[in-house]
Design an enzyme around this catalytic site. Sequence first.
Site, PDB file in Angstrom:
ATOM      1  N   SER A 140       0.821  -1.210   0.000  1.00 36.02           N
ATOM      2  CA  SER A 140       0.000   0.000   0.000  1.00 36.02           C
ATOM      3  C   SER A 140       0.856   1.261   0.000  1.00 36.02           C
ATOM      4  CB  SER A 140      -0.956  -0.043   1.191  1.00 36.02           C
ATOM      5  OG  SER A 140      -1.910   0.995   1.121  1.00 36.02           O
ATOM      6  N   ASN A 488      -7.567   9.338   6.323  1.00 38.69           N
ATOM      7  CA  ASN A 488      -6.511   9.089   5.339  1.00 38.69           C
ATOM      8  C   ASN A 488      -7.031   8.887   3.921  1.00 38.69           C
ATOM      9  OD1 ASN A 488      -7.469   6.401   5.191  1.00 38.69           O
ATOM     10  ND2 ASN A 488      -6.029   5.709   6.762  1.00 38.69           N
TER      11      ASN A 488
END
Length: 676
Positions: A140, A488
């Site tokens: 990620s 986020n």
Amino acid sequence: ASSIAYLTLAAFQKIVGTVPFINFISPSLLYYFNPNLLHSHYSIIEYNNTISESSTTMSKITPKIHPGSGQPLPPSQLTSLLSAHPIPPSLPQGKYSYGTAGFRLPAPLLPACFVRMGIFSALRSASLGGEHVGVMITASHNPEGDNGMKLADSNGGMLDAQWEEHAVSLANAGDAKQTLVYVDTLVQYIKGQHPREDGTLPRMVVHVGRDTRSHSLPLATLVVRAAQAMGATVIDHGEVSTPMLHHFVMHANGHLLPSIIPQRCNESGYYEIMALSYASLLRTGGLDAGNAADGRQYSRRDTMKTLLIDGACGIGALKIDKFRRLFGRLGAEGCTPGLPNLHTVNFPGDGPLNENCGAEFVQKQQLPPKVYSSTATKVSKQYVTSFDGDADRVVFHYEDADGRFHLLDGDKIAVLVSSFIQEELRCIDPEGQAVNCGVVQTAYANGSSTLYLKNVVKTNVVIAKTGVKFVHAAAHHNFDVGVYFEANGHGTVLFGPKFYDFIAKADAHLRGTPRYDRANIALRRLRVLPSLVNQSVGDAMSDMLLVDAILYLKGWDLSVWANLYSDMPSKQAKVKVADRTMISTNDNETEATAPAALQTALQAAMDAMAALENIKDGPKPRCFVRPSGTEDAVRVYAEANSQNGADSLASEAMMLVHKLCRGVGAPPQPFISNRL
């Protein structure tokens, strides 16, 4: 409608190729042009390796199929495979741990784990009676040297909690002999749950995808070999985004999909369902042109005509280019007004993955990304979005006329999306009684966003434990339409059975009403959302299209959206400790429960800051601490009505953690704010 649909299909095939390796009902494209034509039946999906010779693009997006034997290899061969990849002695904390989104470590430490998880994924598929599951190789937003794995269950979502425990146990089972003992235990359990006359396991199908890291391919190869060693059929999708892999798994198990969503379980189908749902939503802006109460004609603001996309030098930059080409075809047909120009920067190879760019950097540092690509020198920065490395997070940002940077993070996205959905629902159900809508936030959500959701949007808000699997579960269990976006930028919308029942009843009730009737327009908008939204997991591309469509329909640019409310200034930090397990919190992590004196001390610090600021209306200063899921550290979050106040409160919380929780090293130093 049918002629338009087939024209669009032809345009689509020119861009992404034909799809001979999947058999599905092509007329379902009509759904996007005549929403009354909903689908409830699909043909059986069949994969093969056929590639259209007339389409060079198709060869790039055809998955490679590794047929399985249906039965595990002899124990001696499994032992050889496991022994070739032993657990490294240098493993942090001496074991593999499955965090909020899977395994994640420096790449050289992962081969042993990946072999075991290849075996595990095959067994997980068998435990579900042969339903498809997925393995995504990615770290990620982590630096390029790291890698990891996310496991997808048959519904496309995160791995079931009980089987997550099995995954961790198998990953840490020890040597090859001990590992095979645990494997046999799972095999016998599965055979007991799914007995067959010949005593064999149910069929096993595993989808595998990977990001653009150089070590992702060899790690993916280990997963494929191990899953095949158990007899599983492996569908290797190559380089794809994490949300795409989850989408493939969700759609491969078509019996789990609501009938309102067309079944598309390959990469071409992913682009098709997203792009055409998005185009359908944009077209609803023309349904009431000239009939809107404010007389507004729908058009895209000048500041919103070009969308600059920061791909974080990762997989998202490669994949979004398919949408750019498809938008060009849709625009040429003339039936979809309002399409933006997509300009992507920060492709793989332009710069280091996630370094000073991407959603993680932009959101945490509250700074614009570094643009490594040379093609962005003359592109406007008034409408910008940033993905993370595997394209499951997205944030928006812009520079104003004075060159100042403005961030619109996951909190802002949750407010925009939830308010849009509630507005459309109330056009059909003014009392708001038919469908229970709400937003799931974490303790990291800005206090101003929570107040806005409760007081202005007038929606329900639930605070869940930090982590995708926790907020996703809370959205599913608490609401008929559950919106969640972590600060986020990771998030999505979940639609439950009551929502689909509501749509069916509304369709019957409104059939025959004028096309510009506001309730009819709302129905058309709501009906395409389950196809546009990737409900399996957060999806930067899907979320980007959803946000853009809402802004277009509202006639807003980013500055209007940003000014819905002002974020409270905040500060995040961490304190290294000897043992993070000595710190515990309540279920949603808003309060510390151990050590006993910690929460009392934190509350005293919050009360002191509130007295100092003397704010009668609006959100109050707050802070919380939580143990890290990956290292011996405690994460600290503080917010107040000034940046100096947030910095001061965070400093106080860090010193309390260091003092009461066996901090390592010198006591933390107070922050010196560089912002007024």
